[in-house]
Write an enzyme that holds these catalytic residues in place. Structure first.
Site, PDB file in Angstrom:
ATOM      1  N   HIS A  70       0.838  -1.674  -0.230  1.00  0.00           N
ATOM      2  CA  HIS A  70      -0.055  -0.131   0.133  1.00  0.00           C
ATOM      3  C   HIS A  70       0.886   1.015  -0.244  1.00  0.00           C
ATOM      4  O   HIS A  70      -0.019   2.555  -0.460  1.00  0.00           O
ATOM      5  CB  HIS A  70      -0.977   0.077   1.226  1.00  0.00           C
ATOM      6  CG  HIS A  70      -2.068  -1.105   1.290  1.00  0.00           C
ATOM      7  ND1 HIS A  70      -3.256  -0.757   0.636  1.00  0.00           N
ATOM      8  CD2 HIS A  70      -1.887  -2.252   1.834  1.00  0.00           C
ATOM      9  CE1 HIS A  70      -3.633  -2.144   0.737  1.00  0.00           C
ATOM     10  NE2 HIS A  70      -3.211  -2.845   1.298  1.00  0.00           N
ATOM     11  N   LYS A 113      -8.061  14.176   4.712  1.00  0.00           N
ATOM     12  CA  LYS A 113      -7.055  12.945   4.260  1.00  0.00           C
ATOM     13  C   LYS A 113      -5.999  12.757   5.803  1.00  0.00           C
ATOM     14  O   LYS A 113      -6.224  14.237   5.710  1.00  0.00           O
ATOM     15  CB  LYS A 113      -6.430  12.669   3.032  1.00  0.00           C
ATOM     16  CG  LYS A 113      -5.842  13.888   2.031  1.00  0.00           C
ATOM     17  CD  LYS A 113      -4.479  13.520   0.535  1.00  0.00           C
ATOM     18  CE  LYS A 113      -5.914  13.882  -0.074  1.00  0.00           C
ATOM     19  NZ  LYS A 113      -6.518  12.574  -0.485  1.00  0.00           N
ATOM     20  N   ARG A 114      -5.567  11.757   5.658  1.00  0.00           N
ATOM     21  CA  ARG A 114      -3.764  11.933   6.860  1.00  0.00           C
ATOM     22  C   ARG A 114      -3.146  13.429   6.244  1.00  0.00           C
ATOM     23  O   ARG A 114      -3.059  13.725   4.492  1.00  0.00           O
ATOM     24  CB  ARG A 114      -3.287  10.490   6.491  1.00  0.00           C
ATOM     25  CG  ARG A 114      -3.669   9.841   7.348  1.00  0.00           C
ATOM     26  CD  ARG A 114      -4.550  10.199   9.101  1.00  0.00           C
ATOM     27  NE  ARG A 114      -3.168  10.456   9.677  1.00  0.00           N
ATOM     28  CZ  ARG A 114      -2.585   9.202  10.290  1.00  0.00           C
ATOM     29  NH1 ARG A 114      -2.854   8.328  10.178  1.00  0.00           N
ATOM     30  NH2 ARG A 114      -1.405   9.878  10.599  1.00  0.00           N
ATOM     31  N   LYS A 162       0.953  14.066   0.428  1.00  0.00           N
ATOM     32  CA  LYS A 162       0.113  14.752  -0.122  1.00  0.00           C
ATOM     33  C   LYS A 162      -0.601  16.193  -0.071  1.00  0.00           C
ATOM     34  O   LYS A 162      -1.403  16.673  -0.191  1.00  0.00           O
ATOM     35  CB  LYS A 162      -0.798  13.918   1.338  1.00  0.00           C
ATOM     36  CG  LYS A 162      -0.636  12.075   1.606  1.00  0.00           C
ATOM     37  CD  LYS A 162      -2.257  12.030   2.690  1.00  0.00           C
ATOM     38  CE  LYS A 162      -1.761  10.422   2.976  1.00  0.00           C
ATOM     39  NZ  LYS A 162      -2.682  10.084   2.034  1.00  0.00           N
ATOM     40  N   THR A 221      -8.725   6.936  -1.695  1.00  0.00           N
ATOM     41  CA  THR A 221      -9.904   5.961  -2.277  1.00  0.00           C
ATOM     42  C   THR A 221     -10.513   7.735  -1.876  1.00  0.00           C
ATOM     43  O   THR A 221     -11.681   7.516  -2.422  1.00  0.00           O
ATOM     44  CB  THR A 221     -10.132   5.020  -0.776  1.00  0.00           C
ATOM     45  OG1 THR A 221      -9.019   5.305  -0.096  1.00  0.00           O
ATOM     46  CG2 THR A 221      -9.641   4.347  -1.575  1.00  0.00           C
ATOM     47  N   LYS A 261     -14.820   8.668  -3.792  1.00  0.00           N
ATOM     48  CA  LYS A 261     -15.994   8.813  -2.444  1.00  0.00           C
ATOM     49  C   LYS A 261     -16.319   9.887  -2.963  1.00  0.00           C
ATOM     50  O   LYS A 261     -17.582  10.580  -3.659  1.00  0.00           O
ATOM     51  CB  LYS A 261     -15.367   8.804  -1.038  1.00  0.00           C
ATOM     52  CG  LYS A 261     -15.230   7.791  -0.625  1.00  0.00           C
ATOM     53  CD  LYS A 261     -14.486   7.937   0.639  1.00  0.00           C
ATOM     54  CE  LYS A 261     -13.957   6.237   0.872  1.00  0.00           C
ATOM     55  NZ  LYS A 261     -12.783   6.374   2.605  1.00  0.00           N
TER      56      LYS A 261
END
Ligand code: 26W
Length: 774
Positions: free
Chosen positions: A321, A508-509, A514, A615, A619
């Site tokens: 992952h 998100k985290r 990111k 993910t 969504k």
């Protein structure tokens, strides 16, 4: 109210228990192959609505309760989130479990019954504070304790070698520490098909028979209790590290022991184990299952190495992952030697044979050494996973390609047949049907309800995307969802946001790759621009939610910056007319259920090549948002479907990023020096605009002194352009709606039902035990 919730929950569980029993019986009778999904995390969120909906009793229960004067929504709010996970990997596990049952396949999820979930986040003076998440304090109606199924797991000790009369060496652990493992089972209910699987969470208790001899009883009790305290104990100390390793072995050993015990009762031997079970490893955390199965087969059931290895290798499949090297697990040899002496010997032997095999295949000794599982006094878990499984997969096409071309290239070259891609998915029932009933109502009025069990039917929406009345209806639904979120924000943040503004969402985290920072830099840019021009193209609301790892200083500093910028912007008389910035505290599954449906823009802006899949992108797409993102992870596949007209791409491509790293050409300071806009933004971190001079040093140093590892500055101008495109698109509301509708129409691919079928067909080879409702 809590009692009412408990009663309802218990009734639902009892109702499901008939199907639960039937599913177990059928699986046994038909000798169906089952998957055991080993995962350190299951981020389930709440279960009441989901379970009632899947059982098809939600509406009856709602109306019945209403007759009694009880509002079901108030009961729903009483449930605490089961937050047994960090982020994407844990939520994926939960979505896959839902789809496994809903598609009619038998299986178990297995993990630990953590006493505390992932921490709850509070924002105090703009900073993250971690508070324990006592999710079990009011009990858990969904779980059933199964003391009869308890097993014992052993740690520490010394190995006793004994040779029998046939010359076979037997290994026995002496003076080890026993822990009793008690399972708590939670039903995983399929969507209207009666199939009900099990999530088995193991809890540690002191052993009543085997007390340690060299430890006082008190320490033993405490250590046992500590085992299931929480997720990922802090691994900056030796004690924490050991605890992490202990947790990993604890639940895999307990699971395998109980599977083998069960198997032995019904089968003459273990030759058929791979025909009846696949053990799926959700990342490397449960990887000790591989040597543990070897140990059980050899030491307990007297198999020879070669036979045991053949069985083991054919039972395991592994999913990677992340490509972030710091997240690739390695354990110091001495830890494993001390805690799990027998397991260590087995790993050593697996490695010895593997090195030999590589040498025989290639004649290259250096290569064999470089691919070794044991290197630099460390055990490398990903190589062990690759060696011990028949299947290795990434979680989006680009990610799987990167595994093959880059981080696992040597293994891929020698064992290409092991490598697969399975693109992630989300359960569209939870993420659309159950938690965005406004949109669902519109969709069913247009295309019927078959998409609920077959998400590919969402494509029927394409035919309606051009219809102005449908576009208008979509905008109305979006407005309702933005209203709901706006009310939440007003109640929790005290900020009044304009529901007619563009809701620009990054949830998100918090992680540097990111690039929440890129988003904040653009907000700072807009702030200066609007201050200067006293005007703006469109109104925007920037919405963030993110937890930072407690010891991750940079990430925490970004949260501080977001909150400092928010305070400045929201309190500026002029600027606040055009934009607002909101940081929503304590992002979790329930929060996501409110946020996702309200998004206009879905920010997916990771440095290309770094986000395995994502993910959240799926969504928001499914709920009619437009992705603004890099060509990374599953964004690539979203783009292939919706094309340039319905998604806003920007930034470096993954190949560009690789090249920049390789050529060492990147110079963030040069960009800073030559670009006035960027200079202004970076300087604002230091000049008191948002706080004291050193308040944002973690960020400033990362960019200026550590050369901006994730290319924030490099991608900045292109990102600004992408944001301008978003503003232009947003001004034509009906056209915007069309794009959103097309996003929904193409989102069917990202249902986790499709993901499960991919796993089943390409890797697991399971058969359905379907039994649909009449
Ligand atoms: C603390 C140790 C640790 C390290 C890494 C725990 C968990 C991890 C995971 C590998 C991180 C994770 O959640 N990865 C995410 O997995 C999602 C599901 O496949 C992907 O969509 C995300 O891109 C990926 O970041």
């Amino acid at each position: 109210m809590n009692e009412q919730y408990d009663i309802l929950g218990t009734m639902v569980r009892d109702y499901a228990s008939i199907y639960w029993k039937e599913t177990k019986e059928k699986t046994q009778q038909r000798k169906s192959k089952q998957v055991f999904y080993f995962s350190m995390e299951f981020l389930l969120g709440r279960l009441l609505v989901n379970n009632m909906q899947n059982l098809g009793i939600y509406h009856i229960a709602r109306d019945g309760l209403q007759d009694l004067g009880i509002n079901i929504h108030e009961l729903e709010e009483k449930e605490t989130d089961a937050g047994l996970g960090n982020g994407g990997l844990g939520r994926l596990a939960a979505c896959l479990m839902d789809s496994l049952a809903s598609c009619g396949y038998p299986g178990f999820g297995v993990s630990i019954r953590y006493e505390y979930g992932f921490f709850r986040q509070k924002i105090v003076n703009g900073r993250q504070v971690e508070v324990p998440d006592q999710w079990l304090s009011l009990g858990n109606v969904w779980e059933i304790r199964k003391p009869k199924h308890a097993v014992e797991v052993r740690f520490y000790g010394e190995i006793d070698r004994r040779q029998d009369e046939h010359g076979r060496i037997h290994f026995q652990l002496k003076n080890c520490e026993h822990v009793r493992c008690v399972p708590y089972d939670i039903p995983i209910i399929g969507y209207k098909n009666k199939i009900t699987n099990t999530l088995r969470l193991w809890s540690a208790e002191p052993s009543s028979e085997n007390l340690p001899r060299d430890k006082d009883f008190h320490s033993y009790l405490n250590e046992t209790r500590e085992l299931c305290h929480g997720l990922y104990p802090d691994d900056s100390t030796e004690k924490g590290k050991l605890l992490r390793l202990k947790q990993q072995y604890f639940f895999v050993s307990a699971t395998l022991q109980s599977v083998l015990r069960n198997h032995a009762r019904r089968n003459p031997d273990f030759e058929n184990l791979p025909e009846l079970y696949v053990f799926h490893l959700n990342d490397t955390h449960p990887i000790l299952a591989i040597p543990e199965l070897m140990r059980l087969l050899m030491d307990e059931y007297l198999y020879e190495w070669n036979d045991a290895w053949e069985i083991t290798r054919r039972c395991f499949a592994y999913t990677n992952h992340t490509v972030m090297t710091e997240a690739l697990e390695r354990w110091p040899i001495n830890f494993v030697q001390t805690l799990l002496p027998r397991i260590y010997l087995i790993i050593e032997e697996i490695n010895r044979r593997f090195e030999k095999q590589v040498f025989e295949m290639t004649g290259n000794y250096d290569l064999a050494r470089s691919m070794s599982i044991i290197k630099d006094q460390m055990i490398h878990m990903a190589p062990m996973a690759i060696v011990g499984s028949y299947s290795v997969n990434g979680v989006a096409q680009l990610h799987s390609d990167i595994l093959k071309a880059d981080i696992f290239n040597n293994y891929y070259t020698l064992f290409p047949e092991k490598f697969f891609n399975v693109t992630n998915g989300i359960t569209h029932r939870r993420w659309l049907v159950f938690f965005n009933r406004h949109l669902t109502k519109l969709l069913t009025s247009l295309i019927g309800n078959t998409f609920i069990s077959d998400a590919s039917d969402l494509s029927k929406l394409v035919a309606h995307a051009d219809d102005p009345s449908v576009q208008a209806a979509f905008l109305q639904v979006k407005q309702i969802r933005k209203d709901i979120l706006a009310k939440y924000i007003l109640a929790h943040n005290g900020i009044a946001v304009d529901v007619n503004s563009l809701f620009d969402v990054q949830v998100k985290r918090l992680h540097s790759y990111k690039r929440q920072l890129l988003n904040v830099f653009h907000i700072i840019y807009q702030y200066f621009k609007i201050k200067n021009e006293q005007n703006s193209d469109i109104k925007r609301t920037y919405i963030f939610a993110a937890k930072a790892a407690p010891s991750y200083r940079f990430a925490k500093n970004v949260i501080e910056l977001i909150n400092a910028v928010a305070a400045k912007v929201n309190n500026d008389a002029i600027v606040s007319k055009f934009m607002k910035v909101v940081f929503i505290e304590n992002y979790d599954v329930s929060k996501a259920e409110i946020i996702m449906p309200a998004a206009d823009i879905s920010e997916q802006i990771s440095t290309a090549g770094k986000e395995a899949s994502g993910t959240g992108n799926m969504k928001m797409m499914l709920n009619g948002a437009i992705t603004l993102g890099t060509l990374d992870g599953a964004n690539v596949e979203i783009h292939e479907l919706v094309k340039d007209e319905n998604m806003i791409l920007f930034g470096l491509r993954s190949e560009d990023v690789t090249r920049l790293y390789q050529e060492h050409r990147y110079n963030a300071y040069e960009i800073y020096r030559n670009d006035a806009n960027i200079r202004r933004i970076i300087d604002s971190l230091k000049d008191g605009t948002f706080g004291p001079e050193s308040a944002f040093d973690e960020i400033y140093n990362e960019i200026i002194y550590k050369n901006d590892e994730f290319f924030v500055l490099q991608d900045f101008n292109d990102y600004v352009k992408a944001q301008q495109t978003a503003a232009i698109w947003y001004q034509n509301q009906l056209q915007w709606a069309k794009k959103c509708l097309l996003n929904i129409a193409f989102a069917g691919k990202f249902s986790s039902d499709r993901t499960i079928r991919d796993y089943v067909e390409n890797i697991w080879q399971l058969k359905e035990i379907v039994e649909y409702e009449d």
